[in-house]
Write a protein that holds these residues in place. Structure first.
Motif, mmCIF file in Angstrom:
data_model
loop_
_atom_site.group_PDB
_atom_site.id
_atom_site.type_symbol
_atom_site.label_atom_id
_atom_site.label_comp_id
_atom_site.label_asym_id
_atom_site.label_seq_id
_atom_site.Cartn_x
_atom_site.Cartn_y
_atom_site.Cartn_z
ATOM 1 N N ALA A 104 0.815 -1.224 0.000
ATOM 2 C CA ALA A 104 0.000 0.000 0.000
ATOM 3 C C ALA A 104 0.845 1.270 0.000
ATOM 4 O O ALA A 104 0.573 2.217 -0.764
ATOM 5 N N SER A 105 1.884 1.320 0.836
ATOM 6 C CA SER A 105 2.709 2.537 0.909
ATOM 7 C C SER A 105 3.490 2.750 -0.397
ATOM 8 O O SER A 105 3.675 3.877 -0.861
ATOM 9 N N LYS A 141 2.483 1.779 -3.329
ATOM 10 C CA LYS A 141 1.490 2.212 -4.324
ATOM 11 C C LYS A 141 1.258 3.721 -4.243
ATOM 12 O O LYS A 141 1.126 4.396 -5.265
ATOM 13 N N LYS A 142 1.212 4.238 -3.009
ATOM 14 C CA LYS A 142 1.027 5.695 -2.821
ATOM 15 C C LYS A 142 2.193 6.460 -3.444
ATOM 16 O O LYS A 142 2.013 7.465 -4.107
ATOM 17 N N ARG A 143 3.424 5.951 -3.200
ATOM 18 C CA ARG A 143 4.609 6.613 -3.739
ATOM 19 C C ARG A 143 4.626 6.564 -5.282
ATOM 20 O O ARG A 143 4.920 7.541 -5.952
ATOM 21 N N SER A 177 -3.456 8.136 -9.757
ATOM 22 C CA SER A 177 -4.073 7.838 -8.460
ATOM 23 C C SER A 177 -3.734 6.409 -8.039
ATOM 24 O O SER A 177 -3.345 5.578 -8.867
ATOM 25 N N VAL A 178 -3.910 6.129 -6.751
ATOM 26 C CA VAL A 178 -3.676 4.770 -6.237
ATOM 27 C C VAL A 178 -4.627 3.799 -6.929
ATOM 28 O O VAL A 178 -4.275 2.646 -7.211
ATOM 29 N N ALA A 220 2.027 6.228 -7.297
ATOM 30 C CA ALA A 220 0.954 7.092 -7.803
ATOM 31 C C ALA A 220 1.396 8.555 -7.809
ATOM 32 O O ALA A 220 1.187 9.282 -8.792
ATOM 33 N N LYS A 221 2.036 8.968 -6.723
ATOM 34 C CA LYS A 221 2.496 10.353 -6.605
ATOM 35 C C LYS A 221 3.575 10.645 -7.655
ATOM 36 O O LYS A 221 3.558 11.683 -8.323
#
Length: 442
Positions: A392-393, A395-397, A405-406, A399-400
């Motif tokens: 999850a973490s 994926k956030k990175r 988006s995630v 996406a950014k």
């Protein structure tokens, strides 16, 4: 490509749906709509009339084809007639002579200089020829520069003579240069001219006489429709050219030039330009184009393009990775790049039977993979080779970093997982099982 014509012909041929047999009444009704579709596509009235008359005679003469329903029979007859109208057989380029001299002619703005580059690139890569591009447009200041940019882009030498205003002399000197430097194809890009300009038409006739080319090609902007056909006739009267090139077929072309030009000048269409890139050139196949116009796709051309990009050694490496569950995002990216090399997405979709019709209102551009590529490029080398580590973490990175988006990252991960499983299944006995399942579903 020919979207409006395809849609109108599809509606016209649906008129016969539900009829048990072909009669003069329902044939007349259908062919009236076919003729209207051709006229709307800027096909000459006389040609459209002769086309529908020929189809009608053949349709009413059919009394055996019991396996076909009227709609299918009419589609076949229209397809055969379209094929004949556009020339019937595929006619290749003449590469005789030492060197082969190809003279390009056409109107201003027809895309002649760009197509000269595309043809040079095609002959260099597909026919392994040593090509020389020759700049004979001594009137337009930017013309030689444009040709030089094109030549640099494709790695082909450009011959030009600064200050020389005699295109006949330039073309003769270029042929001498080609012989002295091992070039076996010379493509002469002439100035765009108007058919009504007697002085300019005399000039190109003089170039033609001086260099005695193996091929004289007339370049037509397919978006100009019937005007292009009339101009082709005027040029043919002067040059007796060998073939036609249709450019800008990737635009919202009406199709009149492609459908009428063979009947008017009795010269084959040899090549078509299907986009802005230097590899956006196709040999013209009348039967395949007829299929595409009628929404049947062009699977043969699609397979040929795929085979051009197919690398046996790479395929073997990929098979080993799939077998060992080592297929990663770098491999996925390579597959995307192979697809992109095959041509514009819009063109490729048009080659898939039924896809053009199903996606007619969907805007498919060449940036279709941009988001996917951005996501993959935002991954670390470890994440690309071992997608299972992406939590999850991460994926956030990702996406950014990719400006997405995630949710989009999750979607790509899901698609990738499904594709990996399918490829694994197809490698084993799953391919046979899948075929059996599909047969059972019929």
């Amino acid at each position: 490509m020919f979207n409006n014509l395809s849609e109108k012909l599809d509606k016209a041929l649906h008129t016969l749906k539900g009829h048990g047999k072909i009669t003069e009444v329902n044939v007349a009704e259908t062919l009236k709509e076919v003729r209207r579709a051709l006229l709307d596509a800027d096909v000459n009235f006389k040609i459209a009339k002769e086309f529908t008359k020929s189809v009608k005679e053949k349709a009413l003469g059919q009394d055996v084809l019991t396996t076909l329903n009227p709609g299918q029979l009419m589609v076949k007859l229209v397809k055969d007639e379209l094929t004949e109208l556009m020339g019937g057989d595929t006619v290749g380029i003449n590469l005789g002579g030492s060197p082969t001299v190809i003279l390009m002619s056409g109107l201003q703005g027809s895309g002649k200089t760009t197509f000269s580059g595309k043809l040079a690139n095609y002959l260099k890569t597909k026919k392994t020829k040593q090509v020389l591009l020759v700049g004979c447009d001594v009137y337009r200041p930017a013309a030689i520069n444009q040709l030089r940019v094109v030549g640099e882009q494709i790695g082909v030498e450009v011959y030009a003579e600064e200050g020389n205003q005699n295109p006949v002399e330039i073309s003769q000197n270029a042929i001498k240069h080609a012989k002295a430097n091992g070039k076996n194809v010379v493509i002469i890009d002439t100035a765009g001219r108007l058919a009504v300009d007697e002085e300019m038409m005399t000039e190109i006739a003089n170039i033609h006489k001086a260099v005695n080319p193996q091929e004289t090609l007339f370049v037509v902007d397919s978006m100009t429709g019937q005007d292009a056909v009339n101009t082709a006739k005027a040029f043919n009267d002067i040059l007796n050219f060998d073939g036609v090139v249709l450019t800008k077929l990737d635009g919202d072309t009406r199709g009149g030039a492609a459908l009428s030009i063979k009947s008017v000048v009795d010269k084959p269409i040899k090549f078509i330009g299907t986009g802005e890139k230097m590899d956006a050139i196709d040999v013209f196949h009348p039967d395949r184009m007829a299929d595409r116009i009628l929404g049947m796709g062009d699977v043969i051309s699609l397979v040929e393009r795929a085979q051009e990009q197919y690398d046996e050694e790479e395929a073997r490496k990929l098979q080993k990775k799939i077998a060992k569950n080592q297929f990663g995002f770098d491999d996925f990216l390579n597959q995307i790049n192979q697809i992109k090399k095959m041509g514009s997405m819009k063109d490729l979709v048009g080659m898939i039977p039924g896809a053009g019709k199903a996606l007619k209102d969907v805007d498919i551009d060449d940036d279709a993979f941009k988001g996917i590529e951005a996501i993959i490029h935002s991954m670390t080398p470890e994440e690309r080779t071992t997608p299972a580590v992406i939590n999850a973490s991460r994926k956030k990175r990702i996406a950014k970093g990719s400006g997405t988006s995630v949710q989009e990252v999750n979607q790509l991960m899901k698609q990738f997982d499904q594709m990996s499983k399918m490829m694994k299944m197809m490698q084993g006995g799953g391919g046979r099982k899948m075929m059996q399942m599909m047969k059972g579903m019929r």
